[in-house]
Design an enzyme around this catalytic site. Structure first.
Site, PDB file in Angstrom:
ATOM      1  N   SER A   1       0.846  -1.191   0.000  1.00 37.92           N
ATOM      2  CA  SER A   1       0.000   0.000   0.000  1.00 37.92           C
ATOM      3  C   SER A   1       0.881   1.240   0.000  1.00 37.92           C
ATOM      4  CB  SER A   1      -0.901   0.027   1.236  1.00 37.92           C
ATOM      5  OG  SER A   1      -1.635   1.233   1.250  1.00 37.92           O
TER       6      SER A   1
ATOM      7  N   LYS B   1     -10.714   3.475  17.042  1.00 36.09           N
ATOM      8  CA  LYS B   1     -11.093   3.150  15.653  1.00 36.09           C
ATOM      9  C   LYS B   1     -10.408   1.852  15.229  1.00 36.09           C
ATOM     10  CE  LYS B   1     -10.618   4.135  10.814  1.00 36.09           C
ATOM     11  NZ  LYS B   1      -9.942   4.817   9.727  1.00 36.09           N
TER      12      LYS B   1
ATOM     13  N   ASP C   1     -13.342   9.290   6.942  1.00 32.12           N
ATOM     14  CA  ASP C   1     -13.598   9.175   8.388  1.00 32.12           C
ATOM     15  C   ASP C   1     -14.496  10.282   8.958  1.00 32.12           C
ATOM     16  OD1 ASP C   1     -12.366   6.769   8.905  1.00 32.12           O
ATOM     17  OD2 ASP C   1     -10.426   7.652   9.384  1.00 32.12           O
TER      18      ASP C   1
ATOM     19  N   ASN D   1      -0.735   4.099   0.774  1.00 30.78           N
ATOM     20  CA  ASN D   1      -1.599   5.004   1.547  1.00 30.78           C
ATOM     21  C   ASN D   1      -1.084   5.043   2.994  1.00 30.78           C
ATOM     22  OD1 ASN D   1      -3.704   5.676   3.401  1.00 30.78           O
ATOM     23  ND2 ASN D   1      -5.235   5.344   1.809  1.00 30.78           N
TER      24      ASN D   1
ATOM     25  N   ASP E   1      -7.752  -3.536   0.212  1.00 37.85           N
ATOM     26  CA  ASP E   1      -8.560  -2.727  -0.701  1.00 37.85           C
ATOM     27  C   ASP E   1      -9.848  -2.420   0.035  1.00 37.85           C
ATOM     28  OD1 ASP E   1      -8.507  -1.594  -3.489  1.00 37.85           O
ATOM     29  OD2 ASP E   1     -10.521  -2.412  -3.386  1.00 37.85           O
ATOM     30  N   SER E   2     -10.170  -1.156   0.116  1.00 37.01           N
ATOM     31  CA  SER E   2     -11.292  -0.789   0.961  1.00 37.01           C
ATOM     32  C   SER E   2     -12.083   0.335   0.342  1.00 37.01           C
ATOM     33  CB  SER E   2     -10.776  -0.408   2.348  1.00 37.01           C
ATOM     34  OG  SER E   2      -9.637   0.411   2.243  1.00 37.01           O
TER      35      SER E   2
HETATM   36  P1  IMP Z   1      -7.975   1.800  -2.092  1.00 39.44           P
HETATM   37  O1  IMP Z   1      -8.255   0.598  -1.253  1.00 39.44           O
HETATM   38  O2  IMP Z   1      -6.523   2.121  -2.177  1.00 39.44           O
HETATM   39  O3  IMP Z   1      -8.661   1.722  -3.423  1.00 39.44           O
HETATM   40  O4  IMP Z   1      -8.560   3.071  -1.335  1.00 39.44           O
HETATM   41  C1  IMP Z   1      -9.702   2.977  -0.573  1.00 39.44           C
HETATM   42  C2  IMP Z   1     -10.188   4.346  -0.171  1.00 39.44           C
HETATM   43  O5  IMP Z   1     -11.326   4.130   0.667  1.00 39.44           O
HETATM   44  C3  IMP Z   1      -9.203   5.130   0.665  1.00 39.44           C
HETATM   45  O6  IMP Z   1      -8.412   5.994  -0.075  1.00 39.44           O
HETATM   46  C4  IMP Z   1     -10.149   5.928   1.558  1.00 39.44           C
HETATM   47  O7  IMP Z   1     -10.592   7.054   0.908  1.00 39.44           O
HETATM   48  C5  IMP Z   1     -11.342   5.022   1.729  1.00 39.44           C
HETATM   49  N1  IMP Z   1     -11.189   4.314   3.007  1.00 39.44           N
HETATM   50  C6  IMP Z   1     -10.839   3.030   3.189  1.00 39.44           C
HETATM   51  N2  IMP Z   1     -10.730   2.752   4.501  1.00 39.44           N
HETATM   52  C7  IMP Z   1     -11.007   3.907   5.135  1.00 39.44           C
HETATM   53  C8  IMP Z   1     -11.031   4.254   6.515  1.00 39.44           C
HETATM   54  O8  IMP Z   1     -10.739   3.478   7.429  1.00 39.44           O
HETATM   55  N3  IMP Z   1     -11.358   5.519   6.775  1.00 39.44           N
HETATM   56  C9  IMP Z   1     -11.662   6.431   5.807  1.00 39.44           C
HETATM   57  N4  IMP Z   1     -11.635   6.167   4.520  1.00 39.44           N
HETATM   58  C10 IMP Z   1     -11.310   4.900   4.176  1.00 39.44           C
END
Ligand code: IMP
Length: 206
Positions: A14, A181, A161, A16, A75-76
């Site tokens: 990741s 959290k 969030d 992020n 992935d979320s």
């Molecule tokens: P990806 O999984 O890199 O495609 O990004 C998923 C996106 O979902 C993230 O950039 C966040 O914007 C959002 N996201 C996923 N998990 C959370 C969380 O725990 N809090 C807030 N936003 C989330």
């Protein structure tokens, strides 16, 4: 029987920083060194799948093949029922190239108002995939339900969030203590499943 993680070093697939911090915390009890894809300068593959699990596998597989280490990816996304579960798997993309989540949250609110619905039910979903360099994967998913709040509240956390309030609670994830959290989140739920499946034989840290 699921494959067990016995290696003492894994890559976190990741880029992020919010997710990297949360996953490092979750892995802290184990004697496993966690290096991030950013630290290894691994490229970020395009998320071309149509499900969270599919994208999680795709990202972890790319990192495992490139590094020769087991790779863990997340992935979320955030889903608001009233707008057909958008932004969903496109949650990161709604923030645009500048990763402007203020803008992404505005877009959610604009779409919500346009929908005419008063259903504020929303959820966070997290797929976690652990992939070994031979391509084997163990993949799980965690979901939590909440209410969409507007305007955004709080400066903790990341992404969506500030507009997510866990069902039964009165503060958004932007307002709560990050440790709390981490103990109730979609990521924590997915992680608990992954631990149960793959970390039974993993050495604990001191
Ligand atoms: P990806 O999984 O890199 O495609 O990004 C998923 C996106 O979902 C993230 O950039 C966040 O914007 C959002 N996201 C996923 N998990 C959370 C969380 O725990 N809090 C807030 N936003 C989330």
């Amino acid at each position: 029987m699921a494959r067990q993680l016995t290696e003492n070093r894994i890559v976190l697939a990741s880029h992020n920083s919010g997710k990297v911090r949360e996953i490092r915390e979750l892995l802290a009890p184990f004697a496993v060194e966690v290096v991030s894809a950013g630290e290894l300068d691994l490229p970020e593959p395009d998320e071309t799948e149509t499900t969270y699990k599919g994208n999680a596998i795709l990202k972890a597989k790319a990192a495992a093949l490139a590094s020769g280490l087991p790779a863990l990816s997340d992935d979320s996304g955030f889903e608001l029922m009233a707008i057909n579960k958008d932004p969903g798997i496109y949650s990161a993309r709604w923030a645009g190239p500048d990763k402007d989540f203020g803008l992404a949250m505005e877009k959610v609110n604009t779409a919500f108002e346009a929908s005419g619905s008063d259903d504020r039910h929303c959820r966070f979903i997290c797929a976690l995939s652990l992939v070994w360099p031979d391509g084997h994967d163990e993949t799980v998913e965690g979901i939590i339900d909440g209410d969409f709040v507007w305007p955004p509240r709080g400066t903790n956390g990341f992404g969506y969030d500030p507009i997510f309030q866990l069902k039964g609670h009165e503060q958004t994830f932007g307002e709560v203590d990050p440790e709390w959290k981490d103990s109730v989140s979609h990521r924590a739920k997915a992680f608990a499943q992954l631990l149960d499946r793959c970390f039974r034989d993993t050495p604990k840290g001191s």
